[in-house]
Design an enzyme around this catalytic site. Structure first.
Site, PDB file in Angstrom:
ATOM      1  N   ASP A  62       0.862  -1.189   0.000  1.00 52.48           N
ATOM      2  CA  ASP A  62       0.000   0.000   0.000  1.00 52.48           C
ATOM      3  C   ASP A  62       0.897   1.237   0.000  1.00 52.48           C
ATOM      4  O   ASP A  62       1.489   1.605   1.024  1.00 52.48           O
ATOM      5  CB  ASP A  62      -0.906   0.001   1.233  1.00 52.48           C
ATOM      6  CG  ASP A  62      -1.852   1.195   1.233  1.00 52.48           C
ATOM      7  OD1 ASP A  62      -1.747   2.050   0.323  1.00 52.48           O
ATOM      8  OD2 ASP A  62      -2.693   1.275   2.146  1.00 52.48           O
ATOM      9  N   TYR A 154     -11.218  14.283  -7.627  1.00 55.37           N
ATOM     10  CA  TYR A 154     -10.262  13.603  -8.515  1.00 55.37           C
ATOM     11  C   TYR A 154      -9.381  14.633  -9.227  1.00 55.37           C
ATOM     12  O   TYR A 154      -8.145  14.496  -9.260  1.00 55.37           O
ATOM     13  CB  TYR A 154     -11.036  12.764  -9.531  1.00 55.37           C
ATOM     14  CG  TYR A 154     -10.157  12.082 -10.565  1.00 55.37           C
ATOM     15  CD1 TYR A 154      -9.358  10.999 -10.226  1.00 55.37           C
ATOM     16  CD2 TYR A 154     -10.150  12.521 -11.894  1.00 55.37           C
ATOM     17  CE1 TYR A 154      -8.567  10.366 -11.179  1.00 55.37           C
ATOM     18  CE2 TYR A 154      -9.367  11.894 -12.851  1.00 55.37           C
ATOM     19  CZ  TYR A 154      -8.570  10.821 -12.484  1.00 55.37           C
ATOM     20  OH  TYR A 154      -7.779  10.205 -13.435  1.00 55.37           O
ATOM     21  N   LYS A 158      -5.312  15.097  -9.105  1.00 57.01           N
ATOM     22  CA  LYS A 158      -4.447  14.964 -10.284  1.00 57.01           C
ATOM     23  C   LYS A 158      -3.719  16.288 -10.567  1.00 57.01           C
ATOM     24  O   LYS A 158      -2.612  16.269 -11.128  1.00 57.01           O
ATOM     25  CB  LYS A 158      -5.252  14.497 -11.496  1.00 57.01           C
ATOM     26  CG  LYS A 158      -5.666  13.020 -11.409  1.00 57.01           C
ATOM     27  CD  LYS A 158      -4.471  12.070 -11.323  1.00 57.01           C
ATOM     28  CE  LYS A 158      -4.839  10.613 -11.563  1.00 57.01           C
ATOM     29  NZ  LYS A 158      -3.696   9.688 -11.440  1.00 57.01           N
TER      30      LYS A 158
HETATM   31  N1  LIG Z   1      -8.837   4.901 -16.742  1.00 53.87           N
HETATM   32  C1  LIG Z   1      -8.842   6.141 -17.212  1.00 53.87           C
HETATM   33  O1  LIG Z   1      -9.647   6.530 -18.071  1.00 53.87           O
HETATM   34  C2  LIG Z   1      -7.812   7.121 -16.700  1.00 53.87           C
HETATM   35  C3  LIG Z   1      -7.782   8.425 -17.215  1.00 53.87           C
HETATM   36  C4  LIG Z   1      -6.818   9.316 -16.761  1.00 53.87           C
HETATM   37  C5  LIG Z   1      -5.898   8.918 -15.811  1.00 53.87           C
HETATM   38  N2  LIG Z   1      -5.950   7.651 -15.328  1.00 53.87           N
HETATM   39  C6  LIG Z   1      -4.968   7.252 -14.323  1.00 53.87           C
HETATM   40  O2  LIG Z   1      -4.206   6.183 -14.847  1.00 53.87           O
HETATM   41  C7  LIG Z   1      -3.813   5.326 -13.788  1.00 53.87           C
HETATM   42  C8  LIG Z   1      -4.195   3.888 -14.100  1.00 53.87           C
HETATM   43  O3  LIG Z   1      -5.567   3.815 -14.340  1.00 53.87           O
HETATM   44  P1  LIG Z   1      -6.266   2.409 -14.668  1.00 53.87           P
HETATM   45  O4  LIG Z   1      -7.481   2.709 -15.440  1.00 53.87           O
HETATM   46  O5  LIG Z   1      -5.261   1.465 -15.196  1.00 53.87           O
HETATM   47  O6  LIG Z   1      -6.721   1.974 -13.205  1.00 53.87           O
HETATM   48  P2  LIG Z   1      -6.686   0.558 -12.486  1.00 53.87           P
HETATM   49  O7  LIG Z   1      -6.855  -0.549 -13.466  1.00 53.87           O
HETATM   50  O8  LIG Z   1      -7.637   0.671 -11.343  1.00 53.87           O
HETATM   51  O9  LIG Z   1      -5.189   0.493 -11.929  1.00 53.87           O
HETATM   52  C9  LIG Z   1      -4.786   1.251 -10.848  1.00 53.87           C
HETATM   53  C10 LIG Z   1      -3.874   0.391 -10.015  1.00 53.87           C
HETATM   54  O10 LIG Z   1      -3.345   1.167  -8.929  1.00 53.87           O
HETATM   55  C11 LIG Z   1      -3.314   0.336  -7.795  1.00 53.87           C
HETATM   56  N3  LIG Z   1      -3.366   1.113  -6.566  1.00 53.87           N
HETATM   57  C12 LIG Z   1      -4.374   1.909  -6.149  1.00 53.87           C
HETATM   58  N4  LIG Z   1      -4.097   2.392  -4.920  1.00 53.87           N
HETATM   59  C13 LIG Z   1      -2.899   1.880  -4.568  1.00 53.87           C
HETATM   60  C14 LIG Z   1      -2.098   1.978  -3.408  1.00 53.87           C
HETATM   61  N5  LIG Z   1      -2.495   2.694  -2.363  1.00 53.87           N
HETATM   62  N6  LIG Z   1      -0.919   1.318  -3.370  1.00 53.87           N
HETATM   63  C15 LIG Z   1      -0.514   0.565  -4.425  1.00 53.87           C
HETATM   64  N7  LIG Z   1      -1.239   0.411  -5.559  1.00 53.87           N
HETATM   65  C16 LIG Z   1      -2.424   1.061  -5.615  1.00 53.87           C
HETATM   66  C17 LIG Z   1      -4.559  -0.527  -7.908  1.00 53.87           C
HETATM   67  O11 LIG Z   1      -4.399  -1.682  -7.113  1.00 53.87           O
HETATM   68  P3  LIG Z   1      -5.694  -2.315  -6.369  1.00 53.87           P
HETATM   69  O12 LIG Z   1      -6.629  -2.707  -7.485  1.00 53.87           O
HETATM   70  O13 LIG Z   1      -5.131  -3.462  -5.626  1.00 53.87           O
HETATM   71  O14 LIG Z   1      -6.249  -1.247  -5.509  1.00 53.87           O
HETATM   72  C18 LIG Z   1      -4.605  -0.813  -9.406  1.00 53.87           C
HETATM   73  O15 LIG Z   1      -3.921  -2.010  -9.736  1.00 53.87           O
HETATM   74  C19 LIG Z   1      -4.423   5.895 -12.520  1.00 53.87           C
HETATM   75  O16 LIG Z   1      -3.503   6.730 -11.865  1.00 53.87           O
HETATM   76  C20 LIG Z   1      -5.576   6.706 -13.056  1.00 53.87           C
HETATM   77  O17 LIG Z   1      -5.970   7.752 -12.194  1.00 53.87           O
HETATM   78  C21 LIG Z   1      -6.878   6.746 -15.738  1.00 53.87           C
END
Ligand SMILES: NC(=O)c1ccc[n+]([C@@H]2O[C@H](COP(=O)([O-])OP(=O)(O)OC[C@H]3O[C@@H](n4cnc5c(N)ncnc54)[C@H](OP(=O)(O)O)[C@@H]3O)[C@@H](O)[C@H]2O)c1
Length: 236
Positions: A62, A154, A158
């Site tokens: 974490d 959010y 960011k």
């Molecule tokens: N999806 C979009 O459209 C989008 C758009 C703009 C920016 N982003 C950013 O891109 C990144 C990845 O997004 P994604 O869609 O791939 O999301 P995702 O599939 O939910 O991946 C995020 C990962 O971060 C891990 N995580 C969260 N909190 C954590 C913590 N405290 N310690 C360690 N690991 C942690 C999660 O693990 P757990 O599942 O175990 O919690 C998950 O594996 C994020 O930063 C998100 O804000 C996403």
């Protein structure tokens, strides 16, 4: 050697999520030695793409907890002998209006998006400086530039990632470490498809398209880029 990543040791936080896994896979394809760090349990090796068969998977970390981050990066350094780059993908999203929402959400978004990147960066820093050409790439968001409806907490978090990027870039300018951020729009992930079934997915940016920009920032050709906030939007 493609893109100068051969043999480079790269840590990807949030490595078991959609963007993190796609990023780790592409970096491994390009010759990097990859460590995936995540909060949940690490996936079974059989569930990972073949390119990640030799990747170091560190689950149960974490990154909101600074001590857990220090311990994880210490173990990574011990196992892989170096750390050349850190890609801070770990993060989370919450849609909530101000009227119906709670101040707790603002704390939680700050923890999950800013503190995870801050704690991982602090833990990685000595190793990145030692590498001589260290790299940090943070994942911010286009929403960090301007909030829409329900996006206050959010977006504010960011925006925090963007400010962390700029401040750390200045701090490390004379230490050979570059620090940049990608600002994705909506990424084509299974979660987004489930949440927005009526949307035109073809306009969304693919995780792999973001990964290629990250790979460029990690390579030697990007040595002169630091403190940049780079939108990667697909056709949105
Ligand atoms: N999806 C979009 O459209 C989008 C758009 C703009 C920016 N982003 C950013 O891109 C990144 C990845 O997004 P994604 O869609 O791939 O999301 P995702 O599939 O939910 O991946 C995020 C990962 O971060 C891990 N995580 C969260 N909190 C954590 C913590 N405290 N310690 C360690 N690991 C942690 C999660 O693990 P757990 O599942 O175990 O919690 C998950 O594996 C994020 O930063 C998100 O804000 C996403």
């Amino acid at each position: 050697m493609e893109n100068g990543l051969n043999g480079k040791v790269v840590a990807v936080t949030g490595g078991f999520g959609s963007l993190g896994l796609a990023t780790a896979q592409l970096l491994a394809e390009r010759g990097a030695r990859v460590a995936l760090i995540g909060r949940g349990a690490a996936p079974e090796a059989a569930a990972l793409p073949a390119e990640l068969a030799n990747a170091l998977c560190m689950g149960g970390v974490d990154l909101v907890d600074a001590k857990a981050a220090q311990t994880a990066f210490g173990a990574l350094q011990e196992k892989l002998g170096a750390l050349d780059a850190l890609v801070n993908v770990a993060g989370a999203f919450r849609w909530e209006t101000v009227g119906d929402g709670d101040a707790h959400t603002w704390d939680s978004m700050f923890d999950l998006n800013v503190k995870t990147a801050l704690n991982a960066s602090k833990a990685a820093l000595p190793h990145l400086v030692q590498s001589g050409a260290g790299r940090v790439v943070n994942i911010g968001a286009g929403a960090g530039l301007k909030a829409g409806l329900g996006m206050g907490a959010y977006s504010a978090s960011k925006a925090g990632v963007a400010r962390l990027t700029e401040a750390l870039a200045e701090e490390l300018k004379d230490k050979g470490v570059t620090v940049n951020a990608i600002l994705p729009g909506i990424i084509d992930t299974p979660q987004n498809r489930a949440d927005m079934p009526g949307a035109d997915f073809t306009r969304w940016v693919q995780p792999r398209e973001i990964a290629t920009v990250i790979a460029f920032l990690l390579g030697e050709d990007a040595q002169a880029i630091t403190g940049a906030l780079i939108p990667v939007n697909g056709r949105m």
